[in-house]
Design an enzyme around this catalytic site. Structure first.
Site, PDB file in Angstrom:
ATOM      1  CE1 TYR A  78     -62.393  64.197   4.098  1.00  0.00           C
ATOM      2  CE2 TYR A  78     -63.026  62.221   5.273  1.00  0.00           C
ATOM      3  CZ  TYR A  78     -63.288  63.180   4.327  1.00  0.00           C
ATOM      4  OH  TYR A  78     -64.465  63.119   3.621  1.00  0.00           O
TER       5      TYR A  78
ATOM      6  CG  MET B  49     -70.520  49.858   3.110  1.00  0.00           C
ATOM      7  SD  MET B  49     -70.742  50.964   1.676  1.00  0.00           S
ATOM      8  CE  MET B  49     -69.809  52.350   2.247  1.00  0.00           C
TER       9      MET B  49
END
Ligand SMILES: NC(=O)c1ccc[n+]([C@@H]2O[C@H](COP(=O)([O-])OP(=O)(O)OC[C@H]3O[C@@H](n4cnc5c(N)ncnc54)[C@H](OP(=O)(O)O)[C@@H]3O)[C@@H](O)[C@H]2O)c1
Length: 256
Positions: A48, A12
């Site tokens: 979102y 990541m």
């Protein structure tokens, strides 16, 4: 782009783009400019309402899908409907798999073992590469681990000079949980003299100082900006390093 290895060999990036509030064409343009600037991690969420724009920007960018780390999150009120929510996220994003799927908040303020089991099943099915949580405390993290033997790879929690909690960081690390800090800038007074003095000394912005401070502490950070120039500087963190006394001065901004 520097990365941190999650428990299951997934890498990541240590800096990603936050996308809360980046809606519609503004959201699309923000993700396009971020990918152009070199971002390779995008943080979205079902809540979102911009997964479609994130996915379209990713496709149009020409950046290879495998080079970008995509995170989205399950709304806690949809616990019990994990498969339907995940499939809707994948459809909206236009992706065959996520890199990271998080439980956005503890459902009904509980650890929610059944939801965690559904997350593990999604990972086993190849729909997500890594699974984690957000806004969990360590007791809730431990409950998931005790029930399943699988530690959340990531806990996404607020982290800024006003929210610095070394005990939680150490305890997370001991468990193998990567801390991903959210609201790094909106939780910070960027005009604080302690920050502006350090910024001046390095010839960078106070925002860069704050984000670099996260990296020094081993915290993955996801600043949100809709502005291409601020996106660029928020990612430009490798040209300077903070000295131990500077780190300590920033640590000391957390109210006791
Ligand atoms: N898991 C959760 O519950 C949770 C909760 C909150 C946030 N998050 C995630 O974390 C991300 C980041 O948190 P956030 O959106 O709350 O806030 P943030 O990234 O801390 O701050 C964003 C604000 O700072 C401004 N900004 C960005 N770069 C700047 C710079 N270099 N100098 C000055 N101002 C700058 C932005 O304005 P401009 O856009 O105009 O640049 C925006 O107003 C979110 O977008 C979301 O992906 C997760």
């Amino acid at each position: 782009m520097r990365t941190v290895e999650l428990a299951n060999d997934v890498h990541m990036p240590v800096v990603g783009l936050g996308t809360a509030g980046l809606l519609g064409e503004r959201g699309y343009a923000a993700v396009r400019s971020a990918l152009d600037a070199g971002y390779r991690s995008i943080d979205t969420a079902t809540a979102y309402r911009n997964e479609a724009e994130v996915g379209r920007a990713l496709r149009d960018s020409g950046v290879d899908r495998s080079a970008v780390f995509v995170t989205t999150k399950l709304p806690p009120e949809r616990a019990g409907h994990e498969t339907a929510v995940l499939d809707a996220s994948l459809r909206a994003l236009g992706l065959e798999h996520l890199d990271l799927w998080l439980i956005h908040w503890p459902p009904r303020r509980r650890a929610a073992v059944a939801t965690w089991e559904a997350f593990l099943a999604a990972r086993a099915a190849g729909k997500v590469r890594a699974v984690g949580v957000s806004n969990y405390d360590l007791t809730q993290v431990d409950e998931l681990t005790a029930a399943t033997g699988v530690v959340p790879a990531v806990n996404q929690i607020p982290w800024s000079p006003r929210h610095h909690d070394p005990a939680t960081l150490t305890a997370s690390r001991e468990r193998g949980v990567v801390v991903e800090g959210y609201s790094p800038l909106s939780g910070t007074n960027l005009a604080d003299p302690a920050l502006t003095a350090i910024a001046r000394a390095h010839g960078v912005s106070a925002a860069q100082v704050v984000l670099r401070w996260h990296l020094h502490h081993g915290i993955v950070v996801i600043p949100k900006s809709g502005d291409a120039e601020r996106q660029r500087t928020n990612l430009d963190l490798d040209g300077f390093a903070l000295a131990p006394d500077e780190l300590a001065a920033i640590d000391a901004l957390t109210p006791k």
